[in-house]
Scaffold this motif. Structure first.
Motif, PDB file in Angstrom:
ATOM      1  N   ASP A   1     -13.836   6.289  29.432  1.00  0.00           N
ATOM      2  CA  ASP A   1     -14.226   5.257  30.395  1.00  0.00           C
ATOM      3  C   ASP A   1     -15.720   4.963  30.309  1.00  0.00           C
ATOM      4  O   ASP A   1     -16.155   3.811  30.456  1.00  0.00           O
ATOM      5  N   THR A   2     -16.521   6.001  30.071  1.00  0.00           N
ATOM      6  CA  THR A   2     -17.969   5.821  29.966  1.00  0.00           C
ATOM      7  C   THR A   2     -18.335   5.004  28.729  1.00  0.00           C
ATOM      8  O   THR A   2     -19.324   4.256  28.735  1.00  0.00           O
TER       9      THR A   2
ATOM     10  N   HIS B   1     -19.037   6.890  33.967  1.00  0.00           N
ATOM     11  CA  HIS B   1     -17.784   6.571  34.653  1.00  0.00           C
ATOM     12  C   HIS B   1     -16.896   7.811  34.702  1.00  0.00           C
ATOM     13  O   HIS B   1     -15.742   7.791  34.287  1.00  0.00           O
TER      14      HIS B   1
END
Length: 620
Positions: A279-280, A403
């Motif tokens: 997600d990051t 994230h």
């Protein structure tokens, strides 16, 4: 650390207060309480148990009201006990301090009041009775002493007398329609509802209640009533002036995430790391300064060194980044413990990029260190943070938001690995800007980052072997962790995790330092955990391991597959799935997290809420 929830409504707000406290439990606390305006006076319930027990207690006692405040406390002044728990009441001259409805001011507080002794002596001389050892009770009495029919005016008058850090929420017996808040050095947000308004130390506390959030700024005070609010700030000469603050729509994560098949949030978060890393990295197609915000290219072109400011686990991500920045980007990097940096004389350089790292973005020491750096003329600032609406993000020119998602366990796991991902991206961006890496190197770096989620997933498959090791660690009282080069900070992080949640005393050293002192501790009862990647320091590390074995020490080695380190008596080896070059620290920290977790489980400790610790450290 410490949570505040307050509300003014046309409905019973006790369920909202309790729900808010439950969503802040992850921050850590040792007592909790709630106070409301009920039956014409102040009513409170306090407990040194969990919020669930407070909820049952409130229901049993029939506590309800249209305005109120609630708090989870992490002790700074006074032992964890009911009489030290918040909310605190004022006990002025002529009141019965022992009555459940004593006093006219109810107050909760996050932070530390540094001049509390001076104020306590003054207020005692005026007839105020103190029932706790807290600095907070001083504020309640001070507000009461200044009260003359207008609570907001009394709070505004009290603020200049307070030295230190605070976020407060307060209400008065004589004004059952308002709650007043103020902040200086500790976070506080205003939640705007339909005909009702709220205060909280974190927007997460108001998830599901309102998504309209105002982030109060340093020195702000706010007056909440049912259908209105107003905010004042310090003006010239200390006068208070009315101000407007922007309302933001914030979709806060709820702390009540489901555990699913996991025993604890920490275990869940360890296993969420592949997704958190993915997600990051989502949407990152090229290595560009824009990853760190608008204007990053210009800022990066003006700097010739990096200063990283952080605390705890975040400082170890900074130490790892130092190796990357200097070896790949060829830029000098210093890493400072934030709580130390602001109190020593340093040599400022306006061409320095000041990087702060914080999971919550509200870490008091790091925020203070950032402000100190800026006061020295270092205005090029960047933060790596997991909360995009935090004070750290608002204070820095540039930001990279990881994230990781909400991290509930006090011991950080996925926040740490996503910080490392962000810092490696920063390394690649600065290397590109400075021309210290070829295009093929940038492509390889980004390709390796994208493979990280799969690589971490392979490491997580080692859990059964690590559980077996944890059984051997259970009776131990001490442990050493060894690493070399960029894996030394990973050894530090492994030792921190073990001591945080299992309460085994653990220390980490660069392996080459063994002969300079730590070797004196090594005997058959001392487990020595070794991070052994296949890098240029491997042969040196093997020599250090032999020093341990020669003294009867027992080695527990996380080794890359091709290191030719074998299991034998006194040497336990778990083989890592693959060697991962510069990104190897991200892989090697994961089994150390699992070792700490399963050792703590075997010892029966409170994994997610270790004693004496808090998730978000918002006081110095």
């Amino acid at each position: 650390m410490c949570g505040i929830v307050g509300a003014v409504s046309q409905r019973n707000i006790v369920p909202i207060l309790i729900q808010g406290l439950q969503r802040l439990e992850y921050r850590g606390y040792d007592s909790c309480g709630v106070a409301v305006h009920q039956g014409g006076g102040l009513r409170r319930t306090r407990s040194t148990s969990r919020v669930a027990e407070l909820d049952a207690q409130v229901a049993q006692e029939g506590v309800e009201g249209l305005i109120g405040i609630a708090h989870t406390r992490w002790a700074t002044h006074g032992v964890p006990a009911v009489h030290n728990a918040h909310p605190h009441f004022s006990h002025g001259p002529g009141t019965d301090a022992k009555s459940a409805r004593a006093g006219r001011i109810a107050l909760v507080h996050n932070g530390i009041i540094e001049n509390h002794d001076e104020l306590r002596d003054e207020l005692k001389g005026r007839g105020y009775e103190f029932l706790s050892q807290t600095d907070t009770e001083v504020i309640a009495h001070l507000v009461d002493s200044l009260y003359d029919g207008d609570l907001f005016a009394a709070v505004e008058a009290a603020l200049p007398r307070l030295k230190g850090a605070y976020a407060i929420a307060v209400f008065c017996q004589d004004e059952p329609q308002r709650v007043v808040g103020a902040r200086e050095g500790s976070p506080l947000v205003l939640g705007v509802g339909q005909g009702e308004n709220f205060l909280a130390s974190d927007a997460m506390a108001l998830a599901g209640v309102t998504d309209q959030i105002i982030y109060l700024e340093e020195g702000d005070a706010v007056d909440l009533q049912q259908g209105k609010y107003w905010i004042t700030a310090r003006g010239e000469g200390g006068a208070r002036v009315r101000v407007e603050r922007p309302v933001k729509t914030v979709n806060a994560h709820s702390g009540a995430a489901e555990l699913g098949p996991y025993r604890h949030y920490m275990q869940k978060e360890i296993f969420e790391q592949p997704r958190a890393i993915a997600d990051t990295l989502e949407g990152i197609e090229t290595i560009t300064p824009d990853l760190f915000g608008e204007g990053a290219a210009e800022v990066f072109s003006q700097i010739d060194k990096v200063l990283i400011l952080a605390c705890g686990t975040s400082s170890y991500s900074g130490l790892t980044a130092k190796y990357w920045l200097e070896s790949i980007a060829k830029i000098p990097c210093a890493v400072e413990i934030a709580s130390e940096y602001r109190y020593r004389e340093s040599v400022p350089d306006p061409k320095t990029l000041v990087v702060t790292i914080s999971q919550s973005g509200e870490t008091a020491d790091t925020l203070a260190a950032l402000k100190h750096a800026r006061s020295l003329g270092m205005e090029h600032t960047l933060t790596v943070c997991n909360v995009g609406t935090s004070a750290m993000v608002r204070e820095c020119k540039l930001a990279f938001i990881t994230h990781a998602g909400a991290e509930i366990g006090v011991a950080s796991t996925k926040a740490f690995t996503t910080q490392l991902v962000a810092l490696f991206l920063l390394t690649l961006v600065l290397a590109k800007q400075r021309g210290s890496i070829p295009e093929t190197g940038l492509e390889a770096g980004l390709r390796n980052l994208r493979h990280l989620p799969a690589a971490v997933q392979s490491v997580l498959a080692l859990e059964p072997q690590i559980i077996a090791w944890a059984e051997l660690f259970t009776p131990k009282q001490n442990a050493l962790f060894l690493g070399r080069g960029r894996h030394y900070p990973i050894a530090l992080e492994g030792a921190l995790k073990l001591k945080e949640i299992s309460y085994i005393h653990a220390e980490a050293y660069p392996a080459g330092e063994l002969k300079h002192g730590p070797l004196a501790l090594v005997d058959a009862s001392m487990p020595v955990v070794t991070v052994a990647p296949n890098d240029q320091l491997l042969e040196k590390l093997k020599s250090n391991m032999q020093e341990v074995r020669a003294r009867g020490g027992e080695l527990f080695v996380f080794a890359d597959a091709d290191t030719r380190i074998e299991n034998e008596p006194g040497v336990h080896v778990i083989r890592m799935p693959e060697h991962y070059g510069a990104l190897s620290p991200i892989l090697h920290v994961v089994p150390l997290q699992m070792l700490a977790y399963h050792t703590a489980c075997a010892r029966g400790t409170d994994v997610d809420k270790p004693r004496n610790l808090a998730k978000s450290v918002t006081v110095e």
